[in-house]
Design a protein around this motif. Structure first.
Motif, short mmCIF file in Angstrom:
data_model
loop_
_atom_site.label_atom_id
_atom_site.label_comp_id
_atom_site.label_asym_id
_atom_site.label_seq_id
_atom_site.Cartn_x
_atom_site.Cartn_y
_atom_site.Cartn_z
N GLY A 148 -19.53 -9.71 -6.09
CA GLY A 148 -18.94 -11.05 -5.97
C GLY A 148 -17.46 -10.99 -5.64
N GLY A 149 -16.93 -9.79 -5.50
CA GLY A 149 -15.50 -9.63 -5.18
C GLY A 149 -15.26 -9.71 -3.69
N VAL A 150 -14.08 -9.27 -3.25
CA VAL A 150 -13.81 -9.29 -1.81
C VAL A 150 -13.58 -7.87 -1.28
N ALA A 151 -13.97 -7.67 -0.02
CA ALA A 151 -13.85 -6.35 0.61
C ALA A 151 -12.40 -6.09 0.98
N SER A 152 -12.02 -4.81 0.99
CA SER A 152 -10.62 -4.51 1.33
C SER A 152 -10.43 -4.19 2.81
N GLY A 153 -11.53 -4.07 3.57
CA GLY A 153 -11.41 -3.95 5.03
C GLY A 153 -11.20 -2.53 5.53
N PRO A 154 -11.47 -2.32 6.84
CA PRO A 154 -11.41 -0.98 7.44
C PRO A 154 -10.10 -0.24 7.21
N LEU A 155 -8.99 -0.98 7.29
CA LEU A 155 -7.71 -0.30 7.24
C LEU A 155 -7.43 0.37 5.90
N SER A 156 -7.85 -0.30 4.81
CA SER A 156 -7.61 0.28 3.50
C SER A 156 -8.40 1.58 3.36
N PHE A 157 -9.60 1.61 3.94
CA PHE A 157 -10.41 2.84 3.84
C PHE A 157 -9.86 3.94 4.75
N LEU A 158 -9.34 3.50 5.89
CA LEU A 158 -8.75 4.48 6.81
C LEU A 158 -7.66 5.30 6.10
N LYS A 159 -6.93 4.62 5.23
CA LYS A 159 -5.85 5.31 4.50
C LYS A 159 -6.42 6.40 3.59
N ILE A 160 -7.62 6.17 3.06
CA ILE A 160 -8.26 7.18 2.21
C ILE A 160 -8.64 8.41 3.04
N PHE A 161 -9.20 8.16 4.21
CA PHE A 161 -9.55 9.27 5.11
C PHE A 161 -8.29 10.06 5.47
N ASN A 162 -7.22 9.32 5.72
CA ASN A 162 -5.97 9.98 6.12
C ASN A 162 -5.44 10.87 5.00
N CYS A 163 -5.52 10.32 3.80
CA CYS A 163 -5.01 11.05 2.64
C CYS A 163 -5.86 12.29 2.36
N ALA A 164 -7.17 12.15 2.46
CA ALA A 164 -8.06 13.30 2.23
C ALA A 164 -7.76 14.40 3.24
N THR A 165 -7.53 13.99 4.48
CA THR A 165 -7.24 14.97 5.54
C THR A 165 -5.96 15.74 5.23
#
Ligand code: UDP
Length: 587
Positions: A148-165
């Protein structure tokens, strides 16, 4: 570990000074203390023998592993052909992952997203680069059903991929590279276009906007276009296409990002549409792939395919030699597929189904220098088409020969080749033009199909090593006109180009052009010429001087579309604080 014994009379490879540093740092094997124990001869034999051994399992093969290993060794150590970095690093080792390019799907749920992060980490560790489309992710602030919450969108997840890399070094040598793609009709597109506006943001990603035909037509007509929610398929808004295009251009002018890819065009050339739609390319844009697909690349050094004419005077392309190299290289790359171990079962399955390979070229500017043809000329563009058509046709014919020996790629019957009764072929694609960032250093040649960045320059590589390079064909030509002096070379290293050096012969200044001397339109014409005969795509950066305007970039982006390119990347000199290539003192 390879079983084929190194022949006693195997010659030592001749390695240029810059290549010695790079090979030692990244490619030669090291012990637990980091001490290099593999010689360059052992390195090239390890690769040649591991790839040739695959031949042994094909009963109808026209080649014997031992003699093929020797041919592969000679092919690589004469720098006529080099496979992509992961093959040089890992062939014949326990890692055994040999492909440079991967595309992973990013599903619209937390599990799917974090699966992709994990899979990317595994691929980076083995030396591969990953591309992702974030287009399936629901837009920022849309509802998440389960909470029931709201999604944070592609960009917020992109930052996770960037950080993992950021945290995973590839085999202790380099960081992973990523491509992030978003469709232009995704509701978060404006945020995505601006995602790299601050220098250093998302530093492990290249970003590209996937432009559709509908969008491009709307740009032309200055019309609005629809934004579509990926999770519901509903239209959730509209934007003016021309305004979006203008902002895209503005951002590319500021920092080089984002680039663009023409998604419909890429999918028109998808050889296996029944297996899925192409959503993304690899990090540098030259290899569109289906989700979970991987591809290994290799590049022929065209600078080595120059021949003096039969009359001893005129110079020309050595077509017979080029044909020989193409056939041997296609066999090499097809064997790489078998020799490679992929980090995921799904990837192994996809690779074995389509058996894509990407044979391309490097040393194009070197060939033109030898032929005395200016890069920025119609003669060069026409020759580019001729050369790439030849490479492509021969690669297809080599793939046909392999299919006769080993069978067609398993998806052949349902592929566009099968349906048009064109094959059988061993590989769903055969040609790709890679950037050859490190391969060109090893081969001592100009990279990919790029003009030279500078005739003499300082190259920053890995951990601030600085390598001074002067183009050997230029050095020779200067000597030939008797104008050589150490002082002159010093002068040239400062500015890179001889365009404004009036005291040098005009012919020399016409032929020895560099990327900054060339009008952007020639960069594009050259890219389009190579693209015309390339299955996959062409890695090319349109390098621009710092003074280039937004209108210049607008024009380039638009013409890339008109000329039939699959995408384009621009770079305006000085628009990033750290760049890989620079003239002057390298700081
Ligand atoms: N690549 C990567 N990390 C890097 C350089 C390259 O993952 O640091 C991958 C990426 O997919 C890129 C491809 O390798 O598009 C080919 O790049 P290039 O030809 O420059 O690689 P090379 O074989 O010369 O190292």
């Amino acid at each position: 570990m390879p079983k084929l014994k190194m022949p006693a009379n195997l010659p030592d490879p001749i390695i240029n000074e810059n290549a010695k540093i790079v090979l030692k740092r990244r490619y030669q094997k090291k012990d637990a203390e980091g001490i290099v124990y593999e010689t360059t001869k052992e390195l090239f034999w390890r690769v040649a023998s591991a790839i040739a051994e695959e031949e042994g399992k094909y009963k109808n093969s026209s080649c014997k592993p031992a003699s093929l290993a020797r041919d592969f060794y000679d092919l690589m150590t004469s720098y006529r052909f080099l496979p992509n970095s992961p093959t040089l690093m890992n062939a014949g080792t326990d890692i055994g992952q040999l492909a440079a390019c991967f595309v992973l799907p990013v599903e619209d749920d937390i599990e799917g997203i974090f699966d992709a992060v994990k899979h990317a980490a595994m691929i980076h560790k083995s030396g591969g680069g990953t591309g992702f489309s974030f287009s399936r992710l629901r837009a920022k602030d849309s509802v998440v059903g389960s909470t029931g919450g709201v999604a944070s969108g592609p960009l917020s997840f992109l930052k996770i991929f960037n950080c993992a890399t950021e945290q995973i070094k590839q085999g202790g040598t380099r960081r992973g590279a990523n491509m992030g793609i978003l469709r232009v009709d995704h509701p978060d597109i404006m945020e995505f276009i601006k995602a790299k506006e601050r220098d250093g943001d998302l530093n492990n990603f290249n970003l590209s906007i996937a432009l559709t035909e509908t969008f491009m037509k709307a740009v032309e007509k200055k019309e609005d276009y629809d934004l579509v929610a990926p999770n519901s398929g509903e239209t959730v808004g509209t934007l003016n296409a021309r305004e979006v295009f203008n902002i895209l251009v503005q951002k590319a002018w500021e920092s080089g990002d984002p680039g663009i890819v023409f998604l419909d065009r890429i999918n028109r050339d998808n050889p296996t549409p029944k297996l899925g739609e192409i959503e993304s390319t690899n990090p540098c844009g030259e290899q569109p792939l289906l989700p979970y697909e991987a591809c290994n690349l290799g590049s022929i050094n065209l600078g080595k395919c120059y021949a003096k004419g039969r009359n001893g005077k005129d110079s020309e392309v050595d077509w017979d030699e080029l044909k020989r190299i193409v056939h041997l290289s296609v066999r090499f790359l097809d064997n790489v597929i078998d020799a490679s171990q992929y980090p995921l079962e799904q990837i192994t399955r996809m690779v074995e189904t389509n058996r894509k390979i990407g044979l391309g070229v490097m040393g194009w500017a070197d060939l033109l220098y030898q032929l005395k043809i200016p890069y920025n000329s119609q003669t060069a563009v026409d020759l580019a088409e001729r050369v790439m058509k030849f490479v492509h046709d021969e690669s297809r014919s080599a793939s046909k020969i392999l299919a006769a020996e080993r069978g067609a790629f398993p998806a052949y019957p349902e592929s566009t080749f099968g349906e048009a009764n064109l094959g059988p072929y061993r590989n769903a694609t055969t040609t790709t033009i890679a950037p050859t960032g490190t391969l060109s250093i090893i081969g001592g040649c100009s990279s990919g199909v790029e003009p030279l960045f500078a005739l003499s320059f300082v190259r920053n590589v890995m951990d601030n090593d600085k390598l001074v390079e002067t183009n050997p064909f230029f050095e020779q030509a200067v000597k030939d006109v008797d104008a050589y002096s150490g002082k002159l070379m010093e002068e040239i290293a400062k500015v890179g180009s001889i365009r404004k050096m009036d005291h040098l012969p005009e012919e020399l200044r016409k032929i020895f052009v560099t990327s900054m001397d060339i009008e952007p339109i020639w960069h594009l014409k050259m890219q389009a010429a190579f693209q015309k005969f390339t299955d996959n795509a062409v890695s090319k950066t349109v390098n621009l001087p710092a003074s280039a305007t937004k209108e210049d970039i607008w024009d380039i982006y638009w013409k890339a579309y008109e000329y039939g390119c699959k995408g384009v990347t621009v770079y305006r000199d000085g628009s990033k604080t750290s760049q890989v290539l620079c003239t002057g003192d390298g700081d």
